[in-house]
Design a protein around this motif. Structure first.
Motif, PDB file in Angstrom:
ATOM      1  N   LYS A  12       0.819  -1.213   0.000  1.00 30.69           N
ATOM      2  CA  LYS A  12       0.000   0.000   0.000  1.00 30.69           C
ATOM      3  C   LYS A  12       0.853   1.264   0.000  1.00 30.69           C
ATOM      4  O   LYS A  12       0.388   2.330  -0.410  1.00 30.69           O
ATOM      5  CB  LYS A  12      -0.937  -0.009   1.204  1.00 30.69           C
ATOM      6  N   TYR A  60      -1.943   5.051  -1.323  1.00 30.94           N
ATOM      7  CA  TYR A  60      -3.345   5.437  -1.198  1.00 30.94           C
ATOM      8  C   TYR A  60      -3.735   6.495  -2.242  1.00 30.94           C
ATOM      9  O   TYR A  60      -4.503   7.416  -1.955  1.00 30.94           O
ATOM     10  CB  TYR A  60      -3.626   5.940   0.208  1.00 30.94           C
ATOM     11  N   GLY A  61      -3.186   6.364  -3.447  1.00 30.92           N
ATOM     12  CA  GLY A  61      -3.526   7.265  -4.545  1.00 30.92           C
ATOM     13  C   GLY A  61      -2.739   8.552  -4.586  1.00 30.92           C
ATOM     14  O   GLY A  61      -2.862   9.324  -5.543  1.00 30.92           O
ATOM     15  N   SER A  88      -7.739   9.064  -7.889  1.00 38.39           N
ATOM     16  CA  SER A  88      -8.733   8.238  -7.207  1.00 38.39           C
ATOM     17  C   SER A  88      -9.626   7.592  -8.248  1.00 38.39           C
ATOM     18  O   SER A  88     -10.310   8.274  -9.012  1.00 38.39           O
ATOM     19  CB  SER A  88      -9.573   9.090  -6.252  1.00 38.39           C
ATOM     20  N   SER A  89      -9.590   6.256  -8.303  1.00 35.06           N
ATOM     21  CA  SER A  89     -10.439   5.536  -9.260  1.00 35.06           C
ATOM     22  C   SER A  89     -10.985   4.243  -8.664  1.00 35.06           C
ATOM     23  O   SER A  89     -11.422   3.358  -9.399  1.00 35.06           O
ATOM     24  CB  SER A  89      -9.634   5.221 -10.529  1.00 35.06           C
ATOM     25  N   ASN A  90     -10.919   4.123  -7.336  1.00 32.19           N
ATOM     26  CA  ASN A  90     -11.360   2.891  -6.688  1.00 32.19           C
ATOM     27  C   ASN A  90     -12.821   2.918  -6.256  1.00 32.19           C
ATOM     28  O   ASN A  90     -13.389   1.885  -5.908  1.00 32.19           O
ATOM     29  CB  ASN A  90     -10.476   2.599  -5.464  1.00 32.19           C
ATOM     30  N   LEU A  91     -13.444   4.107  -6.251  1.00 26.74           N
ATOM     31  CA  LEU A  91     -14.842   4.193  -5.845  1.00 26.74           C
ATOM     32  C   LEU A  91     -15.757   3.644  -6.934  1.00 26.74           C
ATOM     33  O   LEU A  91     -15.537   3.890  -8.125  1.00 26.74           O
ATOM     34  CB  LEU A  91     -15.211   5.637  -5.522  1.00 26.74           C
ATOM     35  N   LYS A  92     -16.761   2.916  -6.532  1.00 30.00           N
ATOM     36  CA  LYS A  92     -17.700   2.353  -7.495  1.00 30.00           C
ATOM     37  C   LYS A  92     -19.023   2.079  -6.795  1.00 30.00           C
ATOM     38  O   LYS A  92     -19.047   1.465  -5.716  1.00 30.00           O
ATOM     39  CB  LYS A  92     -17.140   1.056  -8.091  1.00 30.00           C
ATOM     40  N   ALA A 106     -18.795   5.077 -11.524  1.00 29.85           N
ATOM     41  CA  ALA A 106     -17.511   5.189 -10.842  1.00 29.85           C
ATOM     42  C   ALA A 106     -16.962   6.600 -11.004  1.00 29.85           C
ATOM     43  O   ALA A 106     -16.549   6.978 -12.116  1.00 29.85           O
ATOM     44  CB  ALA A 106     -16.521   4.168 -11.404  1.00 29.85           C
ATOM     45  N   THR A 161     -14.195   9.579 -10.706  1.00 31.24           N
ATOM     46  CA  THR A 161     -12.734   9.611 -10.769  1.00 31.24           C
ATOM     47  C   THR A 161     -12.255  11.037 -10.529  1.00 31.24           C
ATOM     48  O   THR A 161     -12.961  12.011 -10.822  1.00 31.24           O
ATOM     49  CB  THR A 161     -12.210   9.125 -12.129  1.00 31.24           C
TER      50      THR A 161
END
Length: 429
Positions: A190, A216-217, A258-262, A273, A275
């Motif tokens: 990470k 963490y981005g 940030s592209s992990n939210l969905k 999603a 970004t």
């Protein structure tokens, strides 16, 4: 083909790569074809190929049955262009020649001997390896060495060195730069730290140093480089380049992606999603060239049927004015010096003067669409961004969009038709 004996004690690999290419423009905009028809045909003819390449590897691993030193190896690697296509005709009488391989560097792209001395300890968590490589004729003579270490938290610690002949026509020998790099990983990958260093042996100076921390981005990176320093001329408001190069702080960057939210719905048949991508670059050579950009967007997916994405890019090229009070350069850049007020002014839709004076500018709007048609895929994109036209004075900004629409066959993606609206000029190919 591959032959392997005794668990890769001896292995022989042989590969043929046949690359046929046929390119043609069956339909071209008449106005565009009148101006560029000959160039298009010549480009198509040059792109047509019937090339054949052969690669070979012979590798011996004498200690393959000893776990601690099983990666010790000796290998011979070659790559030959057996058949090379060259366009030799003209537009009216196209013709091609198929040249066979020759004992020349143009056709023998790889011919080297390589030896790797390797050792593993503690179930492979600690390892060391030294790889020695030598180019063989007809290639230019060169020798290189790479020393690599792996141990807990350090996924790669590497040192490189080389000594080579300048060229076939210049028999003098030169040292390649000494390079060192390392990669570190923590908290189950990470948090990662990367670092690279380069020293120019021939000119006796440090060439480059860079380091970055990613987690963490968020990414922090710092670079130093051997480059020309600049002095600022406060009277004329220009940067003046000095003649003598020095090893100087070059750039500081902070990036966030940030592209992990969905978010899903309807039994995961629908998803959206969001970004966000940002980039803060502080130029340590010419600090007035520092900038900040951010690109928010989102992607909507409907059950492997339709993908739609939208993004907008904004950029601020005058971030130096927010810190100019703390840096004495003898000048004052006009405009709002409070970054938060300046950002708020960029949304002042009721006050045109405030919006135009703000350093935050909208640079690009982009939309893409992908539609699954089973055996075929339809792709489309629409981009709107200002372009400065300098073909005539006074210069002006053009806001014509850039639009493409293509349909491609999934089993062979090179079979496709594309419609392109290039800032008002339609093309079909």
């Amino acid at each position: 083909s591959k032959l392997s004996l005794k668990n890769d004690f001896i292995s022989i690999g042989n590969n043929f790569d046949f690359n046929p290419v046929y390119q043609n423009h069956p339909s071209i905009n008449p106005d565009y074809a009148e101006k560029n028809g000959d160039n298009i045909k010549k480009s198509d003819y040059n792109a047509r190929k019937l090339d054949l390449t052969n690669s070979n590897t012979v590798k011996i691993m004498p200690f393959v049955f000893v776990d601690e030193i099983k990666n010790f190896s000796l290998s011979w690697n070659t790559s030959l262009k057996l058949i090379t296509t060259k366009f030799t005709g003209d537009i009216e009488n196209p013709s091609w020649e198929y040249e066979k391989t020759k004992w020349e560097p143009e056709y023998i792209t790889k011919n080297n001997l390589s030896a790797t001395i390797s050792a593993n300890q503690f179930a492979g968590t600690v390892s060391e390896s030294l790889t020695l490589t030598a180019n063989l004729p007809p290639l230019t003579d060169s020798y290189s060495a790479v020393l690599k270490f792996v141990f807990p938290f350090c996924t790669n610690l590497q040192f490189g060195f080389g000594y080579r002949q300048k060229s076939k026509t210049d028999e003098s020998w030169v040292f390649d730069p000494i390079t060192q790099s390392s990669s570190w990983s923590f908290f189950e990958n990470k948090l990662k730290i990367n670092q690279r260093f380069s020293y120019n042996v021939e000119d006796s100076h440090v060439d480059n140093f860079s380091t970055s921390i990613n987690g963490y981005g968020l990414t922090f990176s710092y670079t130093m480089s051997y480059t020309n320093p600049y002095d600022f001329d406060s009277e004329n408001g220009t940067w003046i380049c000095e003649e003598n190069k020095k090893f100087l702080p070059y750039e500081l960057r902070i990036n966030y992606s940030s592209s992990n939210l969905k978010y899903t719905a309807f039994a995961e048949k629908f998803s959206i999603a969001p970004t966000l991508s940002t980039d803060f670059t502080f130029d340590l050579i010419q600090i007035t060239d520092s900038y900040f950009s951010f690109t928010p967007g989102f992607t909507i997916k409907i059950n492997d049927f339709l993908n739609f994405s939208f993004s907008s890019e904004s950029r601020n090229d005058v971030i130096f004015r927010y810190v100019q009070d703390y840096v004495d350069m003898g000048i004052e850049i006009p405009g709002e010096t409070n970054v938060f007020k300046d950002l708020f002014n960029s949304f002042a839709f009721g006050d045109k003067a405030l919006r135009e004076a703000s350093g935050f500018k909208l640079k690009k709007l982009k939309m893409t669409l992908s539609h699954d048609l089973h055996d075929w895929t339809l792709n489309s994109s629409f981009t709107l961004e200002p372009r400065l036209i300098k073909t005539s004075k006074p210069y002006r900004y053009d806001f014509s969009p850039y639009f493409t629409l293509s349909i491609s066959w999934n089993p062979m993606s090179s079979i496709k038709t594309t419609v392109e609206d290039k800032y008002g000029e339609f093309l079909l190919y």
